[in-house]
Write a protein that holds these residues in place. Structure first.
Motif, short mmCIF file in Angstrom:
data_model
loop_
_atom_site.label_atom_id
_atom_site.label_comp_id
_atom_site.label_asym_id
_atom_site.label_seq_id
_atom_site.Cartn_x
_atom_site.Cartn_y
_atom_site.Cartn_z
N ASP A 1 34.92 40.76 42.65
CA ASP A 1 36.40 40.68 41.74
C ASP A 1 36.21 39.12 41.65
O ASP A 1 37.41 38.97 40.60
CB ASP A 1 38.14 41.37 41.70
CG ASP A 1 37.48 43.12 41.45
OD1 ASP A 1 36.28 43.60 40.67
OD2 ASP A 1 37.57 43.99 42.52
N ASP B 1 35.71 35.38 42.54
CA ASP B 1 35.01 34.25 42.11
C ASP B 1 34.47 33.08 42.56
O ASP B 1 33.70 31.84 42.07
CB ASP B 1 35.77 33.34 40.48
CG ASP B 1 35.79 34.87 39.24
OD1 ASP B 1 34.57 35.33 38.55
OD2 ASP B 1 37.24 35.10 38.94
N GLY B 2 35.30 33.31 43.88
CA GLY B 2 35.75 31.99 44.61
C GLY B 2 36.64 32.29 45.86
O GLY B 2 37.70 32.64 45.53
N THR C 1 42.05 43.69 44.75
CA THR C 1 40.78 43.03 44.29
C THR C 1 39.71 43.50 45.72
O THR C 1 40.03 43.25 46.79
CB THR C 1 41.00 41.61 44.67
OG1 THR C 1 42.52 41.51 43.62
CG2 THR C 1 40.29 40.49 44.96
N MET D 1 40.13 33.89 36.04
CA MET D 1 38.79 33.53 37.25
C MET D 1 40.15 33.44 38.51
O MET D 1 40.67 33.35 38.41
CB MET D 1 38.51 31.60 37.66
CG MET D 1 38.18 31.53 38.84
SD MET D 1 37.60 29.96 39.55
CE MET D 1 36.35 29.32 38.52
N ARG D 2 39.18 34.46 39.41
CA ARG D 2 40.02 35.03 40.53
C ARG D 2 39.58 34.62 41.49
O ARG D 2 38.63 34.67 41.34
CB ARG D 2 40.07 36.61 40.58
CG ARG D 2 41.17 37.36 41.51
CD ARG D 2 41.03 39.10 41.25
NE ARG D 2 41.49 38.72 40.34
CZ ARG D 2 41.94 40.20 39.75
NH1 ARG D 2 41.84 41.09 40.99
NH2 ARG D 2 42.72 40.31 38.51
N VAL D 3 40.46 34.42 42.72
CA VAL D 3 40.81 32.84 43.95
C VAL D 3 41.12 33.60 45.30
O VAL D 3 42.00 33.84 45.07
CB VAL D 3 40.74 31.81 43.56
CG1 VAL D 3 40.70 30.35 44.99
CG2 VAL D 3 39.40 31.16 42.58
N ILE E 1 29.62 33.76 46.49
CA ILE E 1 30.45 33.11 45.34
C ILE E 1 30.86 32.16 45.91
O ILE E 1 30.73 31.32 47.01
CB ILE E 1 31.91 33.69 45.09
CG1 ILE E 1 32.54 34.15 46.27
CG2 ILE E 1 31.30 35.30 44.32
CD1 ILE E 1 33.64 34.56 46.32
N ASP F 1 45.19 35.00 40.64
CA ASP F 1 44.38 35.10 39.74
C ASP F 1 44.67 34.30 37.90
O ASP F 1 45.73 33.79 37.94
CB ASP F 1 44.23 36.25 38.35
CG ASP F 1 43.87 36.75 37.20
OD1 ASP F 1 43.89 36.70 36.12
OD2 ASP F 1 42.53 37.34 37.76
N GLY F 2 44.01 33.77 37.00
CA GLY F 2 44.68 32.31 36.31
C GLY F 2 45.08 32.83 35.49
O GLY F 2 45.88 32.29 34.70
N ASP F 3 44.90 34.30 34.79
CA ASP F 3 45.33 34.63 33.49
C ASP F 3 46.87 35.39 34.70
O ASP F 3 48.41 35.28 33.51
CB ASP F 3 44.55 35.59 33.13
CG ASP F 3 43.92 35.16 31.69
OD1 ASP F 3 44.08 33.83 31.81
OD2 ASP F 3 42.01 35.61 32.71
#
Length: 250
Positions: free
Chosen positions: A72, A74-75, A68, A1-3, A104, A19-21
């Motif tokens: 790309d 997610d929120g 980004t 997930m990218r915020v 989003i 980014d979550g990763d």
């Protein structure tokens, strides 16, 4: 997930892409210290207007730095409070508008919860449960964190937050805005133990804090000691050191 994250709770404009990763991809913070210095404190209307000027260009810069595109994401997360109402509305209005336009989710984040969970960005992150001490400008709280969304308030300031006490004591000492950092810098020159300030509420049950009385103690120390000592600059530094030691030890 990218915020995309937006922070406009007071006198700093903050933007980040996380980014979550991959972790934190890019971020920028703009401070309004110079804008408010002439007034000796934050002027809410000026803060709100400056957020409006800064936010959109900063989002463009951070998105580009993070490589980004809107597709790309997610929120969009934004600070929902507590904070200055007008300043919060700027971030919430733009954040929700971008999220609606990009199709989003928009995510309102509690200001103090953001501070509370910030240690999870570290590597390694602290395991649950842990105890967090929040010492921001307007809040001083001791919180048990069992998991994300599961918190128990153990204690908090019953009057001024530590940051407010620093700023107000700095004003008593004749220091420039922002007072907290100026007092801390002056305290580095102070002689430890020259003055002994009280450690409020440490001798009673519970985990609440109280810092208002330390301001009065500092006011009396300035009045008495600056009149009694020839080395007034060193006296001010000694008082700053005694005040800081009292707050930190408490």
């Amino acid at each position: 997930m990218r915020v995309l994250g937006i922070e406009t709770s007071c006198d700093e404009t903050g933007v980040a892409v996380y980014d979550g990763d991959a972790g934190l991809l890019a971020h920028q913070v703009h401070s309004q210290v110079d804008l408010h210095a002439a007034y000796g404190g934050v002027v809410p209307e000026l803060a709100s207007r400056d957020h409006i000027r800064r936010l959109t260009p900063m989002i463009r810069l951070v998105m580009a730095a993070a490589n980004t595109a809107p597709a790309d994401l997610d929120g969009v997360a934004y600070t929902a409070g507590p904070g200055l109402v007008g300043a919060l509305l700027v971030g919430a209005g733009l954040g929700r508008s971008l999220a609606w336009g990009w199709g989003i989710p928009a995510i309102g984040v509690h200001h103090m919860e953001g501070h509370l969970l910030a240690p999870l960005l570290e590597d390694p992150a602290p395991p649950f449960p842990f105890v967090a001490l929040l010492v921001s400008g307007g809040h001083t709280q001791l919180v048990q964190v069992a998991a994300v969304g599961r918190y128990r308030l153990l204690g908090e300031s019953v009057d001024d937050a530590a940051g407010e006490a620093f700023d107000k004591t700095a004003k008593i000492l004749g220091l420039p805005y922002p007072g907290g950092p100026a007092l801390a810098k002056l305290a580095e020159q102070g002689e430890p133990g020259r003055y002994l300030f009280p450690r409020p509420m440490t001798d009673r049950p519970g985990l609440d804090f109280s810092f208002s009385g330390l301001k009065t103690f500092a006011l009396n120390a300035v009045r008495d000691e600056l009149a009694a000592r020839e080395d007034t600059d060193q006296a001010r530094a000694d008082i700053a050191r005694a005040f800081e030691d009292a707050v930190v030890e408490t």
